[in-house]
Design a protein around this motif. Sequence first.
Motif, PDB file in Angstrom:
ATOM      1  N   SER A 125      24.510 -20.384  16.101  1.00  0.00           N
ATOM      2  CA  SER A 125      25.211 -21.670  16.058  1.00  0.00           C
ATOM      3  C   SER A 125      26.261 -21.769  17.172  1.00  0.00           C
ATOM      4  O   SER A 125      26.498 -22.848  17.705  1.00  0.00           O
ATOM      5  CB  SER A 125      25.844 -21.902  14.691  1.00  0.00           C
ATOM      6  N   HIS A 126      26.869 -20.625  17.550  1.00  0.00           N
ATOM      7  CA  HIS A 126      27.866 -20.622  18.625  1.00  0.00           C
ATOM      8  C   HIS A 126      27.213 -20.977  19.970  1.00  0.00           C
ATOM      9  O   HIS A 126      27.814 -21.677  20.780  1.00  0.00           O
ATOM     10  CB  HIS A 126      28.541 -19.251  18.708  1.00  0.00           C
ATOM     11  N   PHE A 127      25.988 -20.495  20.198  1.00  0.00           N
ATOM     12  CA  PHE A 127      25.301 -20.720  21.475  1.00  0.00           C
ATOM     13  C   PHE A 127      24.237 -21.813  21.396  1.00  0.00           C
ATOM     14  O   PHE A 127      23.492 -22.018  22.347  1.00  0.00           O
ATOM     15  CB  PHE A 127      24.655 -19.407  21.963  1.00  0.00           C
ATOM     16  N   ASN A 128      24.179 -22.535  20.289  1.00  0.00           N
ATOM     17  CA  ASN A 128      23.152 -23.548  20.085  1.00  0.00           C
ATOM     18  C   ASN A 128      23.222 -24.662  21.121  1.00  0.00           C
ATOM     19  O   ASN A 128      22.196 -25.229  21.490  1.00  0.00           O
ATOM     20  CB  ASN A 128      23.277 -24.133  18.672  1.00  0.00           C
ATOM     21  N   SER A 129      24.413 -24.980  21.598  1.00  0.00           N
ATOM     22  CA  SER A 129      24.577 -26.069  22.561  1.00  0.00           C
ATOM     23  C   SER A 129      23.977 -25.720  23.928  1.00  0.00           C
ATOM     24  O   SER A 129      23.740 -26.612  24.736  1.00  0.00           O
ATOM     25  CB  SER A 129      26.062 -26.397  22.728  1.00  0.00           C
ATOM     26  N   CYS A 130      23.710 -24.439  24.160  1.00  0.00           N
ATOM     27  CA  CYS A 130      23.194 -24.002  25.464  1.00  0.00           C
ATOM     28  C   CYS A 130      21.695 -24.245  25.616  1.00  0.00           C
ATOM     29  O   CYS A 130      21.195 -24.343  26.724  1.00  0.00           O
ATOM     30  CB  CYS A 130      23.487 -22.520  25.680  1.00  0.00           C
ATOM     31  N   GLY A 131      20.984 -24.289  24.514  1.00  0.00           N
ATOM     32  CA  GLY A 131      19.541 -24.496  24.572  1.00  0.00           C
ATOM     33  C   GLY A 131      18.841 -23.838  23.405  1.00  0.00           C
ATOM     34  O   GLY A 131      19.468 -23.207  22.555  1.00  0.00           O
ATOM     35  N   GLN A 132      17.510 -23.990  23.383  1.00  0.00           N
ATOM     36  CA  GLN A 132      16.691 -23.435  22.310  1.00  0.00           C
ATOM     37  C   GLN A 132      16.734 -21.909  22.346  1.00  0.00           C
ATOM     38  O   GLN A 132      16.478 -21.300  23.381  1.00  0.00           O
ATOM     39  CB  GLN A 132      15.235 -23.919  22.473  1.00  0.00           C
ATOM     40  N   ILE A 133      17.054 -21.286  21.202  1.00  0.00           N
ATOM     41  CA  ILE A 133      17.178 -19.830  21.104  1.00  0.00           C
ATOM     42  C   ILE A 133      15.917 -19.261  20.461  1.00  0.00           C
ATOM     43  O   ILE A 133      15.489 -19.729  19.398  1.00  0.00           O
ATOM     44  CB  ILE A 133      18.436 -19.440  20.294  1.00  0.00           C
ATOM     45  N   ASN A 134      15.318 -18.251  21.113  1.00  0.00           N
ATOM     46  CA  ASN A 134      14.134 -17.581  20.566  1.00  0.00           C
ATOM     47  C   ASN A 134      14.516 -16.444  19.631  1.00  0.00           C
ATOM     48  O   ASN A 134      13.906 -16.260  18.588  1.00  0.00           O
ATOM     49  CB  ASN A 134      13.269 -16.992  21.684  1.00  0.00           C
ATOM     50  N   ARG A 135      15.515 -15.639  20.037  1.00  0.00           N
ATOM     51  CA  ARG A 135      15.833 -14.422  19.284  1.00  0.00           C
ATOM     52  C   ARG A 135      17.288 -14.055  19.482  1.00  0.00           C
ATOM     53  O   ARG A 135      17.831 -14.163  20.578  1.00  0.00           O
ATOM     54  CB  ARG A 135      14.946 -13.285  19.788  1.00  0.00           C
ATOM     55  N   VAL A 136      17.921 -13.577  18.405  1.00  0.00           N
ATOM     56  CA  VAL A 136      19.275 -13.021  18.462  1.00  0.00           C
ATOM     57  C   VAL A 136      19.177 -11.583  17.971  1.00  0.00           C
ATOM     58  O   VAL A 136      18.666 -11.334  16.883  1.00  0.00           O
ATOM     59  CB  VAL A 136      20.260 -13.810  17.580  1.00  0.00           C
ATOM     60  N   THR A 137      19.641 -10.636  18.787  1.00  0.00           N
ATOM     61  CA  THR A 137      19.581  -9.219  18.428  1.00  0.00           C
ATOM     62  C   THR A 137      20.987  -8.657  18.420  1.00  0.00           C
ATOM     63  O   THR A 137      21.649  -8.622  19.456  1.00  0.00           O
ATOM     64  CB  THR A 137      18.719  -8.435  19.432  1.00  0.00           C
ATOM     65  N   ILE A 138      21.441  -8.236  17.237  1.00  0.00           N
ATOM     66  CA  ILE A 138      22.742  -7.567  17.125  1.00  0.00           C
ATOM     67  C   ILE A 138      22.447  -6.082  17.019  1.00  0.00           C
ATOM     68  O   ILE A 138      21.777  -5.648  16.073  1.00  0.00           O
ATOM     69  CB  ILE A 138      23.526  -8.062  15.896  1.00  0.00           C
ATOM     70  N   LEU A 139      22.935  -5.292  17.966  1.00  0.00           N
ATOM     71  CA  LEU A 139      22.628  -3.863  17.959  1.00  0.00           C
ATOM     72  C   LEU A 139      23.499  -3.118  16.957  1.00  0.00           C
ATOM     73  O   LEU A 139      24.688  -3.389  16.846  1.00  0.00           O
ATOM     74  CB  LEU A 139      22.796  -3.279  19.358  1.00  0.00           C
ATOM     75  N   CYS A 140      22.860  -2.184  16.242  1.00  0.00           N
ATOM     76  CA  CYS A 140      23.550  -1.406  15.216  1.00  0.00           C
ATOM     77  C   CYS A 140      23.388   0.081  15.497  1.00  0.00           C
ATOM     78  O   CYS A 140      22.408   0.504  16.112  1.00  0.00           O
ATOM     79  CB  CYS A 140      22.985  -1.723  13.836  1.00  0.00           C
ATOM     80  N   ASP A 141      24.358   0.868  15.024  1.00  0.00           N
ATOM     81  CA  ASP A 141      24.293   2.318  15.128  1.00  0.00           C
ATOM     82  C   ASP A 141      23.146   2.816  14.256  1.00  0.00           C
ATOM     83  O   ASP A 141      23.035   2.427  13.098  1.00  0.00           O
ATOM     84  CB  ASP A 141      25.618   2.917  14.669  1.00  0.00           C
TER      85      ASP A 141
END
Length: 160
Positions: free
Chosen positions: A70-86
């Motif tokens: 939602s924070h980056f939604n204004s930039c364009g269509q998002i395919n994938r969000v990856t949050i890296l975890c330990d």
Amino acid sequence: ELEAIKARVREMEKEDERLKELQLEAESHLVVSLEAGFFPKTTEEKMEVDQRSIYVGNVDYGGTAEELESHFNSCGQINRVTILCDKFSGHPKGYAYIEFEEKSSVKAAVELDESVFRGRVIKVLPKRTNMPGISTTDRGGYRSRFQARGGLAQRGGYSG
């Protein structure tokens, strides 16, 4: 008693057939998903995906993929969000990658560098493409088991 054992064997054979059918179905879905391009295969495809992706640093540990989207939604269509975890603790590492549909979205997303996400100033950069054989942790220098330590000559041996 023998009839009960035979009946149980028939049940196990039927169950085995059902499991084989399910396994074949699952494998066919996996092949379809691979062919659909969910996993980039070649270096060129990986580079193309990286050119449509951004790195987001200093992400709040409680942040979710939906909130980042939602924070980056204004930039364009998002395919994938990856949050890296330990991999040991499972806790987020504090950074994420976002893949967009279009390359032009990356420029718009980089404009959100130093914006505030969940009370923290985030860092937004275009994603780097990792090149095989090139390491950012390579410290250089010559390493060998015969290397002298502390600049002193090798111990032992004959010096004439």
